[in-house]
Scaffold this active site. Structure first.
Site, PDB file in Angstrom:
ATOM      1  N   CYS A 123     -20.320   2.262   7.329  1.00  0.00           N
ATOM      2  CA  CYS A 123     -19.652   1.524   8.400  1.00  0.00           C
ATOM      3  C   CYS A 123     -18.358   2.270   8.702  1.00  0.00           C
ATOM      4  CB  CYS A 123     -19.369   0.096   7.939  1.00  0.00           C
ATOM      5  SG  CYS A 123     -18.369  -0.892   9.082  1.00  0.00           S
ATOM      6  N   CYS A 163      -0.091   4.606   7.039  1.00  0.00           N
ATOM      7  CA  CYS A 163      -0.816   4.427   8.296  1.00  0.00           C
ATOM      8  C   CYS A 163       0.033   3.592   9.264  1.00  0.00           C
ATOM      9  CB  CYS A 163      -2.156   3.753   8.042  1.00  0.00           C
ATOM     10  SG  CYS A 163      -3.174   4.586   6.798  1.00  0.00           S
ATOM     11  N   CYS A 166       0.834  -1.196   0.000  1.00  0.00           N
ATOM     12  CA  CYS A 166       0.000   0.000   0.000  1.00  0.00           C
ATOM     13  C   CYS A 166       0.871   1.250   0.000  1.00  0.00           C
ATOM     14  CB  CYS A 166      -0.902  -0.005   1.234  1.00  0.00           C
ATOM     15  SG  CYS A 166      -2.049   1.393   1.286  1.00  0.00           S
ATOM     16  N   ARG A 169     -19.376  -3.439  16.576  1.00  0.00           N
ATOM     17  CA  ARG A 169     -18.692  -4.673  16.190  1.00  0.00           C
ATOM     18  C   ARG A 169     -17.320  -4.754  16.851  1.00  0.00           C
ATOM     19  NH1 ARG A 169     -17.889  -4.413  10.288  1.00  0.00           N
ATOM     20  NH2 ARG A 169     -20.148  -4.443  10.373  1.00  0.00           N
ATOM     21  N   CYS A 187     -20.164  -5.796   2.088  1.00  0.00           N
ATOM     22  CA  CYS A 187     -19.609  -4.485   2.426  1.00  0.00           C
ATOM     23  C   CYS A 187     -18.265  -4.351   1.721  1.00  0.00           C
ATOM     24  CB  CYS A 187     -19.418  -4.358   3.932  1.00  0.00           C
ATOM     25  SG  CYS A 187     -18.685  -2.785   4.470  1.00  0.00           S
ATOM     26  N   CYS A 231      -0.739  -0.148  10.339  1.00  0.00           N
ATOM     27  CA  CYS A 231      -1.079  -1.148   9.332  1.00  0.00           C
ATOM     28  C   CYS A 231       0.136  -1.935   8.848  1.00  0.00           C
ATOM     29  CB  CYS A 231      -1.770  -0.467   8.148  1.00  0.00           C
ATOM     30  SG  CYS A 231      -2.354  -1.631   6.900  1.00  0.00           S
ATOM     31  N   CYS A 260     -17.142  -8.859   4.050  1.00  0.00           N
ATOM     32  CA  CYS A 260     -16.465  -7.576   3.916  1.00  0.00           C
ATOM     33  C   CYS A 260     -15.298  -7.732   2.950  1.00  0.00           C
ATOM     34  CB  CYS A 260     -15.970  -7.089   5.264  1.00  0.00           C
ATOM     35  SG  CYS A 260     -17.284  -6.957   6.504  1.00  0.00           S
TER      36      CYS A 260
END
Length: 391
Positions: free
Chosen positions: A202, A69, A65, A272, A142, A72, A109
């Site tokens: 979400c 972040c 990626c 969740r 999702c 992550c 998801c």
């Protein structure tokens, strides 16, 4: 205690607590913890009964990626030894999703690493959504693909997506300390795009990154204002090779207080328990079901979770039941528009702070010696491998 009675009453009316009340929940003592859980549990059961919604993650594209972040393992410059692969084909993703559905998952998801999807990526994911829907009657899908451009949310909705996930993660004030390649405002904008397209929004948070109680309350109040239908609460999984690998700031008691605070602030949404429950809640996971009405089944994006069979046994042993595809998750009043109750949607409710014991004795945060690195395992099965998934 008066504070908890006040919070239960507000939760049953969907009235927003004051910030002082939310902070007081995080500051309650260990001696009062079960009272906090029992109070938040009343609110949870009022809106969701004893149902637990199961969700299943499929990592469509792992690693590499360009975003930075800090939490992550797929980030730019990550040294974590995770699986790295490009886009799964629709049939591969559908097969992976089917394993989760067979294990009881009601929602699949679909997640892909990256800043955001190209139009070609949206086409890929649209084909995958259609393949999953055709093979699994009644399943919700999702998408979680990063920052959205204009028109992309509408295309995902047309393809059959039910929801879009994009977490705020932390407070606006501290966001720049976690990520520099995009902004907090970018994330808010994407949640707004999902809402506007008719997708169920979400959006949630990550706890355990070194944030203060005030940061946690700030992000949860921001989420309340955005009005998502589901709020995932992640507990940081400190993966070796990431900047936050040494951040072990959570105890099981701290996690329960955080979940209780989220339930009081967001009483009628799907709360969740997401990544990190096995690592930080550990043997207290069944207690957390009294606060949250949704969990992920099996593994996460790049790390292993509790075995799906163990999840189902835990739910049954705790006296809860798995929500079926024929059951509606959300209360009827959240079926559309602003989910307002007497003008408090996204506003700070009135009322006093309630009373809480001064200077409570809270469990000490863990030290480096307490780090449970043995509970963090990189995923080597499921999507992107030839091994059966853990569902």
């Amino acid at each position: 205690m008066d504070l908890l009675n006040t919070l239960v009453d507000k939760g049953l009316r969907r009235e927003l607590p004051t910030r002082e009340e939310a902070l007081a929940v995080l500051g309650t003592s260990d001696d009062d913890l079960l009272e906090v859980v029992a109070a938040a549990g009343k609110v949870r059961r009022h809106w969701f009964g004893r149902r637990v919604k199961l969700n299943y993650l499929v990592n469509l594209k792992s690693g590499l990626c360009p975003e930075d972040c800090s939490y992550c393992s797929q980030r730019l410059g990550s040294q974590a030894g995770i699986l790295k692969y490009t886009w799964l084909k629709p049939d591969q993703a559908s097969d992976a999703a089917a394993a989760g559905v067979a294990g009881g998952a009601k929602r699949v998801c679909l997640v892909a690493s990256g800043r955001g999807p190209t139009d070609r990526d949206v086409d890929r994911v649209s084909d995958t959504i259609k393949a999953i829907k055709e093979s699994n009657e009644g399943v919700e899908v999702c998408a979680c693909l990063g920052l959205l451009s204009d028109g992309q949310a509408e295309r995902l909705r047309e393809a059959g997506a039910d929801a879009y996930n994009h977490n705020l993660n932390t407070s606006e004030a501290t966001y720049g300390e976690i990520t520099t390649t995009h902004t907090y405002a970018d994330r808010v904008d994407t949640v707004g795009k999902a809402h506007a397209a008719g997708l169920s929004a979400c959006s949630g948070l990550i706890a355990g990154m070194g944030e203060s109680d005030e940061d946690l309350v700030d992000v949860v109040y921001s989420l309340r204002e955005l009005d998502p239908d589901s709020v995932p609460v992640n507990f940081l999984i400190p993966v070796e090779g990431t900047p936050l690998a040494k951040e072990w700031n959570l105890t099981p008691q701290r996690c329960l207080r955080i979940l209780a605070m989220v339930r009081f602030v967001c009483p009628d949404v799907e709360v969740r328990i997401a990544g990190g429950r096995e690592v930080h809640l550990r043997s207290m996971q069944p207690v957390a079901l009294h606060l949250a009405n949704s969990i992920f089944l099996g593994d996460y994006l790049t790390t292993e979770g509790q075995a799906g069979k163990a999840d189902l046994e835990m739910i049954a042993d705790a006296g809860f039941e798995v929500e079926g595809t024929d059951q509606v998750t959300l209360p009827e009043h959240r079926s559309g528009g602003c989910h307002d109750a007497g003008g408090v949607c996204g506003s700070e409710g009135g009322g006093g702070c309630g009373s809480a014991d001064a200077a409570p004795e809270v469990s000490e945060p863990p030290t480096a010696a307490d780090a449970r690195t043995d509970l963090v395992a990189v995923r080597r099965r499921g999507a992107g491998t030839d091994l059966a998934p853990n569902a």
